[in-house]
Design a protein around this motif. Structure first.
Motif, PDB file in Angstrom:
ATOM      1  N   ILE B  60       0.861  -1.177   0.000  1.00 20.01           N
ATOM      2  CA  ILE B  60       0.000   0.000   0.000  1.00 20.01           C
ATOM      3  C   ILE B  60       0.898   1.227   0.000  1.00 20.01           C
ATOM      4  CG2 ILE B  60      -1.691   1.312   1.340  1.00 20.01           C
ATOM      5  CD1 ILE B  60      -2.540  -1.503   2.531  1.00 20.01           C
ATOM      6  N   THR B  61       0.693   2.137  -0.951  1.00 27.90           N
ATOM      7  CA  THR B  61       1.505   3.363  -0.978  1.00 27.90           C
ATOM      8  C   THR B  61       0.609   4.561  -1.236  1.00 27.90           C
ATOM      9  OG1 THR B  61       1.895   3.028  -3.335  1.00 27.90           O
ATOM     10  CG2 THR B  61       3.624   2.260  -1.839  1.00 27.90           C
ATOM     11  N   ARG B  62       1.057   5.700  -0.716  1.00 26.89           N
ATOM     12  CA  ARG B  62       0.347   6.951  -0.993  1.00 26.89           C
ATOM     13  C   ARG B  62       1.304   7.885  -1.700  1.00 26.89           C
ATOM     14  NH1 ARG B  62      -3.072  10.816   3.134  1.00 26.89           N
ATOM     15  NH2 ARG B  62      -3.436  12.492   1.644  1.00 26.89           N
ATOM     16  N   SER B  63       0.804   8.455  -2.754  1.00 29.05           N
ATOM     17  CA  SER B  63       1.611   9.425  -3.478  1.00 29.05           C
ATOM     18  C   SER B  63       0.718  10.606  -3.810  1.00 29.05           C
ATOM     19  CB  SER B  63       2.169   8.765  -4.753  1.00 29.05           C
ATOM     20  OG  SER B  63       2.716   9.753  -5.580  1.00 29.05           O
ATOM     21  N   GLY B  64       0.951  11.708  -3.119  1.00 28.15           N
ATOM     22  CA  GLY B  64       0.119  12.890  -3.339  1.00 28.15           C
ATOM     23  C   GLY B  64      -1.330  12.606  -3.030  1.00 28.15           C
ATOM     24  N   ASP B  65      -2.168  12.790  -4.004  1.00 23.52           N
ATOM     25  CA  ASP B  65      -3.598  12.621  -3.798  1.00 23.52           C
ATOM     26  C   ASP B  65      -4.085  11.236  -4.208  1.00 23.52           C
ATOM     27  OD1 ASP B  65      -3.816  15.130  -2.809  1.00 23.52           O
ATOM     28  OD2 ASP B  65      -4.354  16.045  -4.739  1.00 23.52           O
ATOM     29  N   THR B  66      -3.153  10.325  -4.339  1.00 22.49           N
ATOM     30  CA  THR B  66      -3.547   8.992  -4.799  1.00 22.49           C
ATOM     31  C   THR B  66      -3.060   7.915  -3.834  1.00 22.49           C
ATOM     32  OG1 THR B  66      -3.409   9.745  -7.086  1.00 22.49           O
ATOM     33  CG2 THR B  66      -3.418   7.359  -6.725  1.00 22.49           C
ATOM     34  N   LEU B  67      -3.964   6.999  -3.527  1.00 21.04           N
ATOM     35  CA  LEU B  67      -3.623   5.841  -2.697  1.00 21.04           C
ATOM     36  C   LEU B  67      -3.603   4.622  -3.616  1.00 21.04           C
ATOM     37  CD1 LEU B  67      -3.399   4.835   0.370  1.00 21.04           C
ATOM     38  CD2 LEU B  67      -5.775   4.140   0.062  1.00 21.04           C
ATOM     39  N   THR B  68      -2.521   3.869  -3.558  1.00 21.25           N
ATOM     40  CA  THR B  68      -2.402   2.727  -4.451  1.00 21.25           C
ATOM     41  C   THR B  68      -2.261   1.449  -3.630  1.00 21.25           C
ATOM     42  OG1 THR B  68      -1.398   4.082  -6.158  1.00 21.25           O
ATOM     43  CG2 THR B  68      -1.074   1.698  -6.329  1.00 21.25           C
ATOM     44  N   ILE B  69      -3.082   0.481  -3.973  1.00 20.41           N
ATOM     45  CA  ILE B  69      -3.094  -0.789  -3.230  1.00 20.41           C
ATOM     46  C   ILE B  69      -2.791  -1.920  -4.200  1.00 20.41           C
ATOM     47  CG2 ILE B  69      -4.463  -2.346  -1.791  1.00 20.41           C
ATOM     48  CD1 ILE B  69      -6.117   0.029  -0.891  1.00 20.41           C
TER      49      ILE B  69
END
Lengths: 787, 267, 164
Positions: B60-69
């Motif tokens: 799980i990573t967060r980059s700016g306004d996006t959360l990616t799973i």
């Protein structure tokens, strides 16, 4: 009361193995050389079998044998039986169609047994079953209870209109007269929804044949292994009775569904001899839904007549009972003698008349499920009483009180003679525990939050023990319903009790040991309870109908009395006193008026070494048996109060409070008894709110898994407030009435009475699912917040 | 269960290669839909490719306004993720309602999305959150991905690698459980984004997960439960079974939508 | 056949299995650990719950091959030195079982609840967390009491917990 004696909440002896995973259920047994059976089942509700081609399947990998109904017929294996004869009003016997263990020419419900594949592995058996080609001529089917006799479908040759019997009980003329003079008549139409028992352990059978001794062994999930053996030998004819050993080891719940003798166990025993190897079958859950005997399934119209004082003067009931495609082992007794005799409830009703039309449909057989007939009767009576109170503008608790039977014994117009009880005492206690007086405030508070709150009563009675034998024989039972026990005292003073009762969750290994410990004054860990094996236990009738305490333990008590009597003789010789002077108290045999005593263990040893008496005077040994046949049914009764809150936006019904006050007579272990009450309520709530087996018009079961059939979960239930009152039962030596079915009998009307109270109208059926309640709530005038 | 050959690749490329070579294959993620189906012999792939050992599919990573799973991230990892809880708490709250604790220990985001069960929860989240489904071949907008019950834009052998969720300003999920199966009888996910509100409904529709334009318009103007007054979904597009017919489901869509908005605005 | 190696109740196990073998079948048929039960076909009832790498899972919905290189704990593996695990003891003490069939799954689920939610569990939490376990006998009343008591008892025996 001692720490382990009668009345003590002794922790269960059997739990050590269950909590450590050491329980031994049928599927846990494996025999050398074992094969696996898989049953090919009918996908059609009703069809003629033109042909079965097993050829391609027989040559598939791992296949040992494939059998059909023709093979059973060739070996003269009989069909499954119904062991309770019911006669119609006109005196004609019930119309029992043939019930072959594997279909012969016709299938009559989805799940009916067409063929059995026996293979080295279960997967191979399933693979081969798919390769069997069955040529069906599909016939129209009828599944709906109310439509069965109106349909052009004919399920059995013996019954052109699908009627099994038209039976009645009570006095028609007196009842009509009562209605003619009634001030008020309350009418109701009810459906008692079809249920699937769903013991968590699926049924299983493992048959084995020993050619050297011509002995058969069947491990099976049974509540009554001796009855299974009797039926399998004397009626179905798979093995001689004395050559067949039936073992029902740990059984994971029964609730009635494991009383019956089914096709699968029949075939496993028979096939084990055919293939000369053990044959094991374990049901999966889908098979269980399709082929376990279901419960309930009544359609009823009932009317209650009251006089100007609100006294009930008459009750008339017409019920259509769906028995499914075949008559299961005790199916005919359920909507008749286990039903109509309970229609008097706890009330003094001078005139009752009940007609029951039992019908065949293209559905799974219907038989006893926890309560068996008595929940159906209680639902009729308690819904009617509640509705009567509402129509008369009376408090439902007080209308009940006004009509309670208060003088005992009380003969009802429908067979039963109530022996004892104090119904008002249970009601008073329940009203107090339920905080009934302040219910209006709670209702108002719910209304403030936009919710509908209701309260419902159930003043139930049941007839348990399912005995005496003479009585049930006169009503059509094919068996006697006594129980047996043998108390074997070992030379070291430890005791084994062999009981014909069978424990599948009831905790007999503990409660029965409590009785022995209490009576013989020996530590409870010196007592072992042996059950569930026809090679060990003398004959027994098994466990159902809340009978193991009242009947099974009474047999033990009787055998204990004989042990004590024999012990006195032994003690008299050892203590050189006359037998009449020997007293038995607190585990010691003593000479009256002296301090000379012998411990129970010492007497046991003396009985076996037999040094102090001659064989001419006294037989050595200390072992006694007893068969106990009670003098009456027992009549547990009580009051349950259910309080619900409904969210009219979603239709969700939440049970906010549950109060149960029961009179079970003398209680051996209150912890276990309360547990039985909890479990029964959960099943009753399940029936009222969640569970329902539904067939579509073509006879397909559309609720054939836990994905569609809603089982009660922890979140669906509250914690229960359980209280007791006690009037000892006069018709057995222990004063026990029985507790196993009470909750399931009491609960459904309590829930529906609460929901209809909340809704302000009567138009809701079971199961009262969120959808049904939401729809019903559309007709409810929402209380104003200010109300 | 029918017999099958089992494959355990350790990389996406290896899995893709296996999928290209194997006839009649299925990927298995958490297996909590596929295995019951196989046990009932309703599915019987000749080859089963287990994605469980592919580390690159998890996380799980967060980059700016996006959360990616990652696609093979199990529900329990979402529940335990401070990053998800911080970025899209509604996703955690929804995940708490998926299946039961044991299912949440095995079930994966990717498996749920790829299966597109009409009563599953994650398709509603993807649609309402305007997620992008990333595969080993391309990126697919949620609006294009879900194409009716058990049907998605995935091609044969295509593997979901991760799902990217734009982080909304407010979001919530309201679920009405099917009494027996505990799947969503009706589940409504609402999410307020900078460019408007999205409302996605699962469980109810006869064609699987769907958006409700009228609710979105109303809530985009006024993100409050009252804004939904008078708005309903068409009964003839609803599912029906013995537990809930179309009319009841349509009604519950309205109730759950209001409750979701209430929850989102409270939060 | 596919080879699987895993650790079951602290012991290493290696076997060749048909890939379609479920973990529950492997435990029951290959290892004769029959405490883990099967009560349904649809992953609902929870009679088969075991711990896989410390987390409760339904072993009827996991292939044995999927558990390769993993650590499995079953009901047979939680008591130590002949002494019951506190949760086992609590089920006995509070009459949280009748027929015993759901019990192993219930106890394994209950320990998992404590692992996730801590030792102070209220009734609502317990009932919610028992979503995946069916019992037909008890009406759950005494199971709820047993789980609450077992959870508290587990707090008093931290060493035992760590060993699980």
């Amino acid at each position: 009361m001692t720490a382990t004696g009668i009345g003590a909440p002794v922790r269960r002896k059997e739990d050590q193995r269950f909590v450590t995973g050491q329980g031994r259920y049928v599927d846990d047994f494996n025999r050398p050389g074992q094969t696996y059976a898989y049953f090919l089942r009918s996908p059609h509700a009703h069809a003629t079998i033109r042909s079965i081609n097993t050829g391609p399947a027989k040559i598939m990998p791992g296949v040992v044998a494939i059998f059909t109904g023709d093979d059973l017929a060739a070996d003269k294996i009989g069909g499954l039986i119904c062991g309770w004869m019911i006669h119609s009003k006109d005196g004609s016997p019930m119309k029992a169609g043939p019930h072959p263990a594997l279909a012969q020419g016709k299938v009559r419900y989805v799940g009916d047994h067409v063929a059995v594949v026996i293979a080295e592995t279960l997967a191979q058996a399933k693979d081969a079953a798919e390769a069997i080609v069955v040529d069906y001529e599909v016939l129209p089917a009828v599944a709906d209870t109310a439509q069965a006799t109106k349909s052009s479908v004919q399920i059995h040759d013996v019954s052109p209109d699908n009627t099994v019997f038209n039976w009645h009980l009570g006095n028609k003329d007196e009842t009509e007269a009562a209605f003619a003079r009634a001030k008020h008549v309350t009418k109701i139409d009810l459906v008692n929804n079809r249920l699937v028992p769903n013991a968590l352990e699926p049924r299983a059978a493992l048959g084995e044949y020993d050619p050297g001794n011509d002995n058969y062994t069947l491990y099976t999930t049974s509540q009554n292994p001796h009855v299974a053996r009797l039926v399998l030998s004397a009626f179905i004819g798979v093995a001689p009775e004395h050559k067949l050993r039936v073992i029902a080891p740990d059984v994971g719940g029964g609730f009635g569904s494991k009383i019956f003798i089914y096709a699968e166990e029949t075939v496993c025993v028979w096939a084990a001899k055919k293939v000369k190897r053990p044959v094991k079958w374990t049901s999966d859950r889908t098979e269980a839904f399709l082929s376990d005997a279901h419960g309930r399934d009544h359609v009823t119209h009932a009317e209650m007549a009251t006089d100007e004082n609100g006294k009930i003067i008459g009750l008339r009931v017409h019920t259509i009972a769906n028995l499914g495609a075949y008559l299961s082992t005790f199916s005919s007794s359920v909507p008749t003698y286990l039903y109509a005799p309970l229609l008097s409830g706890q009330y003094d009703i001078p005139a009752i008349y009940c007609e029951v039309d039992a019908v065949y449909t293209n559905t799974a057989p219907v038989d006893a499920y926890r309560g068996a007939g008595r929940p159906e009767a209680t639902f009729v009576v308690e819904r009617l009483v509640e509705k009567t109170a509402r129509e008369l503008g009376q408090d439902p608790a007080e209308l009940r009180r006004k009509n309670y039977v208060t003088q005992f014994p009380h003969q009802t117009p429908v067979i039963m003679a109530y022996d004892t009880g104090d119904y008002a005492a249970s009601l008073d206690k329940a009203l107090e525990l339920a905080d009934y007086k302040t219910f209006p405030q709670r209702k108002q508070e719910s209304a403030r939050r936009g919710k509908l709150r209701g309260i419902g009563f159930s003043s139930y009675i049941e007839a348990c023990g399912i005995a005496p034998s003479q009585a049930v024989g006169s009503l059509g039972a094919g068996v006697g319903l006594w129980e047996s026990a043998e108390v074997r005292v070992n030379p070291t003073g430890s005791v084994e009790v062999l009981t014909g009762s069978h424990s599948h969750g009831q905790g007999h290994e503990t409660t029965f040991a409590q009785l022995v410990s209490d009576r013989l004054g020996i530590p409870i860990d010196q007592v072992s309870i042996v059950h569930g094996d026809t090679d060990k236990v003398q004959f027994g009738m098994g466990t159902y109908g809340s009978r193991s305490g009242a009947v099974g333990m009474s047999a033990i008590a009787k055998a204990i009395d004989k042990v004590i009597a024999k012990g006195k003789k032994v003690a008299a010789h050892v203590l050189e006193a006359s037998e009449g002077d020997i007293e038995f108290k607190d585990g010691k045999f003593g000479v009256a008026g002296t301090d000379k005593t012998l411990g129970f263990g010492e007497v046991a040893l003396q009985a076996y070494i037999a040094h102090k008496f001659s064989g001419q005077d006294l037989e050595p040994g200390l072992k006694e048996g007893a068969f106990y046949d009670p003098t009456n049914f027992t009549f547990p009764a009580g009051v349950h109060i259910c309080e619900v809150e409904i969210d009219p936006d979603t239709g969700v019904t939440k049970i906010e409070r549950w109060t149960a006050v029961d009179d079970f007579g003398v209680i051996i272990n209150p912890m276990i008894v309360e547990g039985q009450v909890h479990g029964g309520i959960a099943q009753g709530v399940g029936q009222a709110l969640l569970e329902g087996a539904f067939y579509d018009q073509s006879g397909q079961l559309i609720t054939a898994s836990f994905n569609d059939y809603c089982m009660p979960r922890a979140i669906d239930l509250p914690s229960f407030q359980v209280g007791m009152t006690v009037t000892p039962c006069p018709s057995n030596p222990l004063g026990i009435k029985g507790c196993g079915e009470a909750g399931a009998i009491a609960a459904p009307p309590a829930v529906i009475n609460a929901i209809t109270d909340a809704l302000g109208h009567e138009d809701i059926a079971m199961p009262a699912t969120p959808q049904a309640v939401w729809r019903a709530a559309q007709k409810t005038r929402m209380p104003m917040a200010a109300e | 269960m029918y017999a099958f050959e089992y494959h355990r690749p350790t990389s996406v490329s290896e899995a893709a290669k296996l999928a290209g070579q194997a006839d009649d294959m299925k990927f298995i993620a958490g297996g909590h839909t596929l295995l019951p189906t196989m046990k009932m012999r309703l599915a019987g792939p000749a080859n089963l490719i287990d994605l469980g050992q592919i580390a690159e599919l998890r996380g799980i990573t967060r980059s700016g306004d996006t959360l990616t799973i990652g696609a093979m991230t199990r529900y329990v990892e979402v529940l335990n993720s401070a990053e998800v809880r911080d970025a899209i708490p509604a996703l955690v709250e929804m995940t708490e309602l998926v299946g039961d604790p044991h299912v949440r220990h095995r079930g994966t985001i990717g498996g749920s999305i790829a299966n597109n069960d009409p009563s599953a929860d994650y398709p509603a989240a993807c649609l309402a959150l305007n997620a992008t489904i990333v595969t080993d071949r391309r990126k697919i907008a949620a609006d294009d991905f879900f194409q009716g019950i058990f049907t998605t834009a995935l091609d044969e052998g295509e593997i979901i690698t991760q799902v990217s969720f734009p982080i909304p300003s407010q979001a919530a999920y309201a679920k009405f459980r099917h009494p027996a199966s505990r799947y969503a009888l009706v589940g409504v996910f609402v999410a307020k984004h900078t460019d408007g509100v999205r409302v996605a409904v699962t469980g109810a529709g006869s064609n699987g997960v769907f958006r409700v334009a009228e609710m979105e318009d109303a809530l985009s103007r006024n993100f409050a439960a009252d804004a939904l007054n008078g708005i309903s979904v068409a009964e003839d597009e609803m599912n029906g079974d013995i537990h809930a017919d179309a009319a009841y489901r349509a009604h519950l869509v309205g109730v759950m939508a209001r409750r979701a908005v209430q929850a989102a605005t409270l939060g | 056949m596919t080879t699987v190696s895993l650790t079951v109740n602290g012991q290493s196990v290696t076997a060749d299995v048909d890939p379609r073998t479920l973990l529950v079948q492997f435990l029951r048929d290959n290892l004769r650990l029959t405490g883990t039960h099967v009560g349904c076909d649809t992953s609902q009832c929870g009679a088969c719950v075991v711990h896989l790498n410390g987390q409760a899972v339904k072993s009827c919905t996991v292939l044995a091959v999927q558990a390769n290189a993993n650590i499995v704990t079953t009901i047979e593996g939680i008591s130590q030195g002949g002494e019951l695990h506190p949760m086992q003891a609590a089920f006995r003490e509070h009459h949280g079982l009748q027929c015993g069939y759901c019990t192993p799954g219930m106890i394994m689920a209950a320990i998992d609840i404590v692992n996730r939610k801590g030792n102070a569990l209220d009734e609502q939490t317990i009932r919610t967390e028992l979503e995946g376990n069916l019992c037909r006998c008890t009406g759950y009343h005494n199971i709820v009491k047993a789980v609450a008591a077992g959870a508290q008892a587990m707090a008093q025996t931290p060493l035992r917990q760590a060993a699980e």
